[in-house]
Design a protein around this motif. Sequence first.
Motif, PDB file in Angstrom:
ATOM      1  N   THR A  58     -51.883  11.405  26.092  1.00  7.72           N
ATOM      2  CA  THR A  58     -51.219  12.595  26.622  1.00  7.72           C
ATOM      3  C   THR A  58     -51.124  12.597  28.142  1.00  7.72           C
ATOM      4  O   THR A  58     -50.163  13.119  28.709  1.00  7.72           O
TER       5      THR A  58
ATOM      6  N   PHE B  85     -43.187  14.770  26.419  1.00  9.76           N
ATOM      7  CA  PHE B  85     -43.970  15.829  25.794  1.00  9.76           C
ATOM      8  C   PHE B  85     -43.088  16.686  24.894  1.00  9.76           C
ATOM      9  O   PHE B  85     -43.406  16.936  23.724  1.00  9.76           O
TER      10      PHE B  85
ATOM     11  N   VAL C  48     -51.599  17.428  22.320  1.00  5.48           N
ATOM     12  CA  VAL C  48     -50.576  17.249  23.337  1.00  5.48           C
ATOM     13  C   VAL C  48     -50.247  18.568  24.030  1.00  5.48           C
ATOM     14  O   VAL C  48     -50.126  18.622  25.258  1.00  5.48           O
TER      15      VAL C  48
END
Length: 354
Positions: A256, A264, A293
Amino acid sequence: MLLTSNIRAQLIDVLLLNIYAEKRVGYAVGKTGMAVTLLNVSRKLGQQYEYLEDHAISVLEETLAMEMEEPTFMNGNAGIGFGLHEIITDKLIDGDYDELFASRHDKVIAQIKALEYDEKNPFDCLDYLFFVNAVEDRISCEDKALCDSVLERLVDSHMSRFQSEFVRWNVRNMYYVFAIRLMAVINSLQSYSNDYFRRCRDLLLNNEMRLHTDDYISQYLIYYSYLYLTDLSFSRNEHSDESARLFDESLKNIITETLSFKEFADVVYLSLRIKSVTDNGRKDLLSETIDRVTFEFTDDDIDRFECKLNKTMFASSDYNLGIYGGLCRLLILDCFWDDMVDGVFPKSLTRLLF
């Protein structure tokens, strides 16, 4: 909502500061996509954002007043026409598409019908294929059939060239980008009954099995998400075990901290799409990925968020603030977040995030 009010305000401020200075006017990389984003925020996120509608309409009027010869979806008339079609269809503005855009629209259709194969430019035909099918109610049946015939032939020609040259690493990498865009078209339109798209799905899966057998692994984060979603969307009971396995591995390998805003938004959006149609056994892994995330990208510490904004959006000279960039995608994701977590994906959302 996905974002906190402070983070949302930061993103809107960045968009407003840049929208009038942006030189490009298209949907994907310019003013039209930015205006579409502002209209969605204004309409869907409450009274406090109504003022954004005035900014969006001002920018759209400026765009429509410009002379634009470029036909492309990326930064030309096809993209502007698509954006206009979506906001009128979704009743975000009152307007008549034909009155505002008829002459440009007709010119785009004529240019699509005259397209020829260009080995160095494999992506325009995919964007036009999306445009023609997304605004099909504004195209005559005869023109629609002609455009589809031309574009499908060009897609097939590019695909054949990629397949014949898979041994070359640069061709292989270009194929992955091409395949992602083709799958984005299919899944944005949700034309799962379309025979041509079904044939594309089979070809994409066969190509992946061939590449994987030769130990070719895509470096593009969302490739396996799109591959699995495309497989699932045509038949939930016949999807390939191999595409499912590759998708699971790609989820586990997401770091992430390295994601850009666009990555994202795409990872979360596709994960939610897949979660809404997949079996129960994979939902836990998807939920874990989404939670992991989103936590990284929705921290309300403004200093950390601004650092992340600079790092992921403005670190290179070729960043853009259109729908293909991270800022607009993140705000669109925020607009539809409550629907998405409930498993609802409005047609306008699936098309906007193409």
